[in-house]
Each structure stands twice: as structure tokens, then as C-alpha cells.
Write an enzyme that holds these catalytic residues in place. Structure first.
Site, mmCIF file in Angstrom:
data_model
loop_
_atom_site.group_PDB
_atom_site.id
_atom_site.type_symbol
_atom_site.label_atom_id
_atom_site.label_comp_id
_atom_site.label_asym_id
_atom_site.label_seq_id
_atom_site.Cartn_x
_atom_site.Cartn_y
_atom_site.Cartn_z
ATOM 1 N N GLU A 26 0.811 -1.208 0.000
ATOM 2 C CA GLU A 26 0.000 0.000 0.000
ATOM 3 C C GLU A 26 0.850 1.266 0.000
ATOM 4 O OE1 GLU A 26 -2.072 -1.029 3.544
ATOM 5 O OE2 GLU A 26 -0.668 0.033 4.795
ATOM 6 N N CYS A 53 3.779 8.268 1.285
ATOM 7 C CA CYS A 53 4.336 7.266 2.187
ATOM 8 C C CYS A 53 4.445 5.959 1.394
ATOM 9 C CB CYS A 53 3.395 7.133 3.380
ATOM 10 S SG CYS A 53 3.926 5.907 4.564
ATOM 11 N N CYS A 93 6.537 -7.560 6.877
ATOM 12 C CA CYS A 93 7.764 -7.120 7.561
ATOM 13 C C CYS A 93 8.313 -8.298 8.343
ATOM 14 C CB CYS A 93 7.450 -5.949 8.497
ATOM 15 S SG CYS A 93 8.932 -5.183 9.212
ATOM 16 N N CYS A 99 7.233 -5.199 15.670
ATOM 17 C CA CYS A 99 6.924 -4.158 16.649
ATOM 18 C C CYS A 99 5.476 -4.365 17.090
ATOM 19 C CB CYS A 99 7.127 -2.783 16.023
ATOM 20 S SG CYS A 99 8.779 -2.606 15.331
ATOM 21 N N CYS A 111 2.435 -2.241 15.814
ATOM 22 C CA CYS A 111 2.344 -2.002 14.367
ATOM 23 C C CYS A 111 1.588 -3.129 13.677
ATOM 24 C CB CYS A 111 3.750 -1.885 13.784
ATOM 25 S SG CYS A 111 3.773 -1.854 11.979
ATOM 26 N N SER A 149 12.830 5.765 7.001
ATOM 27 C CA SER A 149 12.569 5.442 8.406
ATOM 28 C C SER A 149 13.012 4.019 8.701
ATOM 29 C CB SER A 149 11.064 5.594 8.676
ATOM 30 O OG SER A 149 10.763 5.148 9.982
ATOM 31 N N SER A 157 12.880 4.935 14.433
ATOM 32 C CA SER A 157 11.711 4.601 15.256
ATOM 33 C C SER A 157 12.192 4.201 16.646
ATOM 34 C CB SER A 157 10.932 3.461 14.598
ATOM 35 O OG SER A 157 10.389 3.906 13.384
ATOM 36 N N CYS A 211 0.003 2.623 8.880
ATOM 37 C CA CYS A 211 0.843 1.508 8.455
ATOM 38 C C CYS A 211 0.144 0.132 8.477
ATOM 39 C CB CYS A 211 2.020 1.494 9.429
ATOM 40 S SG CYS A 211 3.318 0.355 9.077
HETATM 41 N N1 SAH Z 1 9.869 -0.163 9.303
HETATM 42 C C1 SAH Z 1 10.188 1.202 9.379
HETATM 43 C C2 SAH Z 1 9.304 2.060 8.493
HETATM 44 C C3 SAH Z 1 7.844 1.733 8.454
HETATM 45 S S1 SAH Z 1 6.904 2.033 9.918
HETATM 46 C C4 SAH Z 1 10.148 1.685 10.804
HETATM 47 O O1 SAH Z 1 9.680 0.935 11.664
HETATM 48 O O2 SAH Z 1 10.624 2.776 11.060
HETATM 49 C C5 SAH Z 1 6.746 3.825 9.882
HETATM 50 C C6 SAH Z 1 6.423 4.444 11.231
HETATM 51 O O3 SAH Z 1 5.062 4.207 11.585
HETATM 52 C C7 SAH Z 1 7.266 3.893 12.353
HETATM 53 O O4 SAH Z 1 7.789 4.892 13.183
HETATM 54 C C8 SAH Z 1 6.275 3.049 13.079
HETATM 55 O O5 SAH Z 1 6.699 2.836 14.353
HETATM 56 C C9 SAH Z 1 5.003 3.839 12.953
HETATM 57 N N2 SAH Z 1 3.783 3.072 13.247
HETATM 58 C C10 SAH Z 1 3.538 1.794 12.938
HETATM 59 N N3 SAH Z 1 2.319 1.415 13.388
HETATM 60 C C11 SAH Z 1 1.787 2.485 14.012
HETATM 61 C C12 SAH Z 1 0.533 2.714 14.697
HETATM 62 N N4 SAH Z 1 -0.387 1.760 14.798
HETATM 63 N N5 SAH Z 1 0.324 3.953 15.194
HETATM 64 C C13 SAH Z 1 1.265 4.934 15.064
HETATM 65 N N6 SAH Z 1 2.437 4.761 14.448
HETATM 66 C C14 SAH Z 1 2.711 3.551 13.924
HETATM 67 FE FE1 SF4 Z 2 8.116 -3.472 10.560
HETATM 68 FE FE2 SF4 Z 2 8.349 -0.781 10.931
HETATM 69 FE FE3 SF4 Z 2 6.066 -2.090 11.549
HETATM 70 FE FE4 SF4 Z 2 8.248 -2.459 13.046
HETATM 71 S S1 SF4 Z 2 7.092 -0.530 12.770
HETATM 72 S S2 SF4 Z 2 6.856 -4.091 12.308
HETATM 73 S S3 SF4 Z 2 9.843 -2.408 11.491
HETATM 74 S S4 SF4 Z 2 6.953 -1.877 9.496
#
Ligand code: SAH
Ligand code: SF4
Length: 414
Positions: free
Chosen positions: A115, A128, A135, A139, A142, A243, A265, A387
Site C-alpha cells: 500500500e 508514504c 515485515c 513491533c 504495528c 525510516s 523509530s 501503516c
Molecule cells: N519499518 C520502518 C518504516 C515503516 S513504519 C520503521 O519501523 O521505522 C513507519 C512508522 O510508523 C514507524 O515509526 C512506526 O513505528 C510507525 N507506526 C507503525 N504502526 C503504528 C501505529 N499503529 N500507530 C502509530 N504509528 C505507527
Molecule cells: Fe516493521 Fe516498521 Fe512495523 Fe516495526 S514498525 S513491524 S519495522 S513496518
């Protein structure tokens, strides 16, 4: 495809061909386009010229049909059409939020879905972009982290998102290429008015969609090089942000070889909490990560590192956490800003977002220390623009399945 280096938790599938037996030129470097033209039978000199022309049409003008390339000899265009394509991802679903945020669910040639999200603001428009389908990391806040990694996206699929966004936003320059020069081998060149480069809608790119870009380094680098090429999409590296969740061994290379802005992050300031919410921390801890930030090429001069910090109620949002964050930034001498991201909930998530008052207090403490800590306004909530949310709306694993996936991912990380 092996994810490079000693940071490789899994192997991922190869990128499929969109054009059947025709070669998709999107994602190839200028030299590589010349190379496939030579393989198809052109001599080196002609291939070089054609590659330059095709490049300009593809990346500067957004043309997908060789017949529209009016400075290429008419007789040559069907020859190109028989052998090559200029592809785009397939749009599975397109949504527009009441706040103007747009979200697309895309499909690759093999049906894999990923997406992209476009966020318009008064002074900028940010796309974005995704780097992987799913992935390898997990996390816990996420949604993408609940998906298994299917494969890396190829450079063409990454740059293809930017090109498709330009299609959808209708912002390719119109007219002809005055000043680009006539084709010396062509006597039937068409003339169709003047070329204008319109004001831009899409001004910034963030590699913050699905996936961890530093686990797909080569393809992300190839794509961003194309995006930054002055005779193509021509976005400045200052308007591109990569990121990472903290893949420490790849950070210096990202700075040296790609040279875009870095966002990290961070999300927590203690080992205990970061181990829980960003489990990659068990491999590359906070000290190592902040040291890599201090060493990031260009950090400390003009370039500020951005720390992303998702606000999770009673998890990482206390005054002490804010003070510790300030202390860490100072200890490592970082020229940094902090983006506070209100947690965007999804079905099955085990966390809640901090209250607006708590987020505000957290932000104020950091601002008072002289470090910028803006609170990100959630965008596109009505279309689940955070995300990993659109893709997985179709598949809802159970809690037990989610735990199993998290365990598998953790084991793969070693
Ligand atoms: N994998 C990379 C880039 C993709 S995630 C990373 O983790 O940095 C992009 C950003 O969105 C990251 O900072 C992630 O922590 C944040 N993110 C993911 N899920 C989220 C959510 N449910 N609410 C707020 N931020 C979120
Ligand atoms: Fe992957 Fe970034 Fe989501 Fe962590 S926050 S699971 S690294 S996409």
C-alpha cells in the site's frame, strides 16, 4: 533473494515480471536500460541515446506508451513496444479520507499486495511508500508487524509507487520537450506545443509504508536514486526520509550511499520497554542505535535526525520517559527532533493511545529542553491510513496466530 549481510532473518521471493516476456523498464538504471536495448540488438551508441530519451519520457513525463515518445523515430516505436513495457502497479482499491488523505492498495504482478498513502498539507504533499510486502520485524504496536514477510519489493515496484501517485494526482508535466533536442536519426519528428513543468503536488517522500527499508537496502537504494535523478522525478534528497526501526549495521551505508534524511523509530528510552515494543532492540540496543545516529553521515551539521515516538498509554509516555529522552539526545550530542505519533489503534492491538493531555505534557517537556517535539496530527483515520491497515483488513488472524507469528519472527532474528 537473500537479505544482505549478517542481518538477514529470512530469505524472500524474487520480484516477478509484469510484462510477461517483455521487460519492464521501470526500476532499471539508465545504464541498465541501455544494456537491455543492446541485448535487444541496438548498437551501443544508439542504445545510449535511446536510453536517455526513454528515461526522460518515463520519469519526467510519466509516459507509459512508446508511441507517445515523439522524438523517437516512428518506425522504432513498435519495435520497443514488442520488447518492453513501462509498467505500473495495479490499483486494487483507492480511498480518499475526509481530510484529503488518499490511500491505495496495490497489487504486484504476482498478486502480492502492498500500500501507499498520500498526505496533502498546506505547504507540501507527502507520499508514504512501502519497501516490503509485510515485515520480518514485529513491533507490537504495528499492524504490519502482525504479517509475515512475503517478499521484498523490487526497485521498480518502489519507484512505481511514486509514478502511480503522479498518475493519480495528475501532475506529470504537459506539452513537448522544448530544448531536449531533436532526434538526429529521425526525420519525422512530431511537434506538439510547449512543454511546461507544473507546480508540484507530490513534494516529499517518506519510506514509512509497509516493511523495513534497511532490510531491502539494494532495491530501496536503486529506487531512491531514480527518484532523485535530476532528469526524472527529480525530488531533492532533502525531501526524502527513510525510516528505520534501528537496523544499526546498515545505517552508515544508508547515509553514505543514499544520503537522504534519516528517521529512527525509537519509541522507548529503556531496554525493558523497547525490547517489548520494538523487539529488534534485543539485537541492536539503544546505546548502539544512538551511537549509529551520532555517526550518521551529515548528522550534526545541517541534517537533523528525526526520532519517531509512538505515544502508548502507560507504556512509554511518562514525564520521566520524556526527561530520559532529552538526556539521551544530549548524551550522544544529537542534532535531533522528535516526532510524537499518537498511536493509531487497529483491531486486536494490545495498546491504547496516550491521552491528548499526556501527549501535550510530554511534548512540552522536550520543547522546554530546546528540542523540537511536534505532535503529529493523525491523518486519514476514517480510511485506516496507518501503516499496514488496508491490506490486512481482508485477513484477521486470531490472537494465538498473532503470538505465533511474533514468536517465529523473534526466533528468526536470532
Ligand atoms: N519499518 C520502518 C518504516 C515503516 S513504519 C520503521 O519501523 O521505522 C513507519 C512508522 O510508523 C514507524 O515509526 C512506526 O513505528 C510507525 N507506526 C507503525 N504502526 C503504528 C501505529 N499503529 N500507530 C502509530 N504509528 C505507527
Ligand atoms: Fe516493521 Fe516498521 Fe512495523 Fe516495526 S514498525 S513491524 S519495522 S513496518
Amino acid at each position: 533473494m537473500q537479505i544482505p549481510g549478517h542481518i538477514d532473518p529470512v530469505t524472500t521471493g524474487t520480484v516477478p515480471l509484469r510484462g510477461g516476456n517483455r521487460i519492464d523498464l521501470v526500476g532499471l538504471s539508465r545504464d541498465a536500460i541501455g544494456g537491455v536495448l543492446v541485448e535487444a540488438g541496438l548498437d551501443a551508441k544508439a542504445a545510449k541515446l535511446r536510453a536517455k530519451q526513454i528515461w526522460h519520457w518515463m520519469y519526467h513525463r510519466g509516459v507509459t506508451d512508446f508511441e507517445a515518445m515523439t522524438d523517437i523515430a516512428k518506425a522504432m516505436r513498435p519495435w520497443l513496444t514488442d520488447r518492453f513495457i513501462i509498467g505500473r502497479p495495479t490499483v486494487r482499491e483507492a480511498q480518499v479520507s475526509s481530510d484529503g488523505t488518499r490511500k491505495w492498495l496495490l497489487a504486484a504482478a504476482d498478486g502480492q499486495e502492498y500500500e501507499m498513502v498520500f498526505i496533502p498539507d498546506a505547504d507540501r504533499g507527502t507520499l508514504c511508500v512501502s519497501s516490503q510486502v509485510g515485515c520480518t520485524l514485529n513491533c507490537r504496536f504495528c499492524h504490519t508487524g502482525t504479517m509475515r514477510l512475503v517478499r521484498n519489493l523490487g526497485a521498480g515496484e518502489i519507484v512505481g509507487q511514486v509514478m502511480l501517485a503522479r498518475d493519480e494526482l495528475g501532475e506529470w508535466p504537459k506539452g513537448t520537450m522544448a530544448g531536449f533536442g531533436p532526434d538526429p536519426e529521425d526525420d519525422d519528428e512530431e511537434d506538439g506545443g510547449h512543454y511546461t513543468a507544473d507546480g508540484r503536488i507530490l513534494t516529499n517522500i517518506v519510506m514509512m509504508g509497509m516493511g523495513e527499508p534497511l532490510y531491502n537496502f539494494d532495491e530501496v537504494k536503486g529506487a531512491l536514486k531514480i527518484v532523485m535523478d535530476g532528469d526524472g522525478l527529480a525530488l531533492s534528497r532533502r525531501r526524502i526520509t527513510l525510516s528505520t526501526s534501528g537496523v544499526v549495521p546498515m545505517m552508515a551505508r544508508a547515509g553514505e550511499e543514499i544520503g537522504v534524511n534519516l528517521a529512527v523509530s525509537l519509541h522507548a528510552v529503556s531496554k525493558e520497554i523497547r525490547d517489548e515494543i520494538v523487539p529488534l532492540n534485543r539485537k541492536y540496543g539503544i546505546d548502539e542505535l544512538l551511537k549509529a545516529c551520532a555517526d550518521y553521515p551529515g548528522a550534526g551539521n545541517s541534517r537533523r535526525i528525526t526520532f519517531e515516538y509512538v505515544m502508548l498509554k502507560d507504556k512509554n509516555d511518562s514525564d520521566d520517559d520524556a526527561r530520559e529522552l532529552v538526556r539521551l539526545i544530549r548524551e550522544y550530542g544529537l542534532h535531533a527532533k522528535v516526532n510524537l505519533i499518537p498511536f493509531n489503534p487497529w483491531p486486536g492491538a494490545i495498546y491504547e493511545c496516550s491521552s491528548p493531555e499526556r501527549v501535550k505534557a510530554f511534548s512540552n517537556l522536550i520543547f522546554k529542553a530546546g528540542i523540537s517535539a511536534p505532535i503529529r496530527t493523525p491523518r486519514g483515520r476514517d480510511i485506516m491510513a496507518a501503516c499496514g491497515q488496508l491490506k490486512s483488513a481482508a485477513t484477521k488472524p486470531t490472537r494465538a496466530e498473532l503470538d505465533r507469528i511474533a514468536e517465529e519472527k523473534q526466533a528468526a532474528l536470532g
